[in-house]
Design a protein around this motif. Sequence first.
Motif, PDB file in Angstrom:
ATOM      1  N   THR A 147      -5.194  25.384  19.188  1.00 20.39           N
ATOM      2  CA  THR A 147      -3.809  25.082  18.504  1.00 20.39           C
ATOM      3  C   THR A 147      -2.721  25.614  19.267  1.00 20.39           C
ATOM      4  OG1 THR A 147      -4.882  25.379  16.349  1.00 20.39           O
ATOM      5  CG2 THR A 147      -2.622  24.891  16.280  1.00 20.39           C
ATOM      6  N   THR A 182      -3.293  20.341  17.221  1.00 19.07           N
ATOM      7  CA  THR A 182      -4.415  21.150  17.493  1.00 19.07           C
ATOM      8  C   THR A 182      -5.223  20.287  18.733  1.00 19.07           C
ATOM      9  OG1 THR A 182      -5.156  21.867  15.343  1.00 19.07           O
ATOM     10  CG2 THR A 182      -7.146  21.298  16.791  1.00 19.07           C
ATOM     11  N   ASP A 205      -2.030  30.058  16.740  1.00 18.32           N
ATOM     12  CA  ASP A 205      -2.778  29.530  15.599  1.00 18.32           C
ATOM     13  C   ASP A 205      -1.752  28.785  14.375  1.00 18.32           C
ATOM     14  OD1 ASP A 205      -5.369  29.393  14.103  1.00 18.32           O
ATOM     15  OD2 ASP A 205      -4.033  30.450  12.609  1.00 18.32           O
ATOM     16  N   ALA A 295      -9.310  36.257  11.726  1.00 23.17           N
ATOM     17  CA  ALA A 295      -9.353  35.705  13.128  1.00 23.17           C
ATOM     18  C   ALA A 295     -10.436  36.198  13.898  1.00 23.17           C
ATOM     19  CB  ALA A 295      -8.001  36.017  13.663  1.00 23.17           C
ATOM     20  N   SER A 375      -7.317  26.408  10.873  1.00 23.33           N
ATOM     21  CA  SER A 375      -6.659  27.504  11.241  1.00 23.33           C
ATOM     22  C   SER A 375      -7.158  28.980  10.928  1.00 23.33           C
ATOM     23  CB  SER A 375      -5.336  27.672  10.466  1.00 23.33           C
ATOM     24  OG  SER A 375      -5.721  27.946   8.922  1.00 23.33           O
ATOM     25  N   ASP A 376      -6.895  29.843  11.403  1.00 27.52           N
ATOM     26  CA  ASP A 376      -7.505  31.191  11.074  1.00 27.52           C
ATOM     27  C   ASP A 376      -6.839  31.510   9.516  1.00 27.52           C
ATOM     28  OD1 ASP A 376      -8.436  31.683  13.760  1.00 27.52           O
ATOM     29  OD2 ASP A 376      -6.699  32.966  14.017  1.00 27.52           O
TER      30      ASP A 376
END
Length: 387
Positions: A147, A182, A205, A295, A375-376
């Motif tokens: 990202t 992304t 991220d 993460a 995402s994380d």
Amino acid sequence: MTPGARVSAAIEILDMIAEGTPVERALTNWARGSRFAGSKDRAAVRDHVFDVQRNLASDRVRGGGASGRQLMLGRLRAQNADLDQIFNAAGHAPSPLSDAERAAGQTPEAQSDQWNLPEWLIPEFEWSLGDRAEAAAHQLQNRAPITLRVNVARTTPSDVAAELAIEGIETQPNPVCDTALTITEGPRKLRNSQPYLHGMVELQDAASQAIASNVQGSSLKVLDYCAGGGGKALALAALGHQVTAHDLNVARMSDLPDRAVRAGVQIMVETPDTLSPDAVFDVVLCDAPCSGSGAWRRSPAGKWTLTQDALSGLTKTQDEILDQAQQHVAPGGQLVFATCSVLRCENEDRADAFVARNPVWNCTDQTRISVSDASDGFFHATFSKLV
């Protein structure tokens, strides 16, 4: 390198890791001794190693053991690969499988093996995430999205997406944050692309970006108290805030001034020795050290090295950071606490504990961002002082 040769290289690296060499160092050591390997080869080998690290428990079961060869065998079985095409000794490929290796290995059945988490962590995971725990555990077994943060001080998401497309880098808007794109195609072209070289985009991220975007107001004085590499400080500066970066580990901020110049923003850097105890800010952001559990796709070794004692130590550090940082919040200002953890003991429990210790503060918002394809996992809480 042939596919088999890449697997052989991954086996060698996994054996280094098993002997105690950190993952990144093992990869670097192999690359330095393998100058023949091209960039695509190195990327493929890295993918093998990280895929195993994300799925270490289940791959051990499928492969029948913990050696590098057994782990790769387990990973390839999970991918339904043609093992005889890889384990054939041709062109530096691994030697053919023995009858014992063919017979070894089972389907993972234990919860910790299926979830690829240490057994002691399962109850904490379930307590923290409830009915989302299993889905999150499986998300952490996959590769994370790549990202970009669009530097909105200099361009727009649509404009930079068009520029990246010209250079063969395809992107799509990220639903977690408006400043995020992304990458869907051509990620290895990014570092030589003009938008990246000229500070139009940075790797970050989307959930991390959302922490900065959640800060309400314009041109605020913001202290990034645990700045680390400075990703959130740069994001805040791009949004027009007056940002000061601070970190106990000063070396982590060493390249932040150069990155700020490249991005066309200004960031003041303060060390623990230079930050005045009397300095106050409209917003103080504490992106505290944590388990990194949200993460773990990016640093999968973390979930295998985390211990209960280490987790307890992290929560103590998080409490100390909040207590220290609150002194820098100006009257009417806000204190923001964030982690890239999905564990309740590092998130909601820390917010509740801070208010219990400091009843003049009120928690006005708590937000979880789940681990997903976009995402994380992240958490942030906002505090304001009661009048």
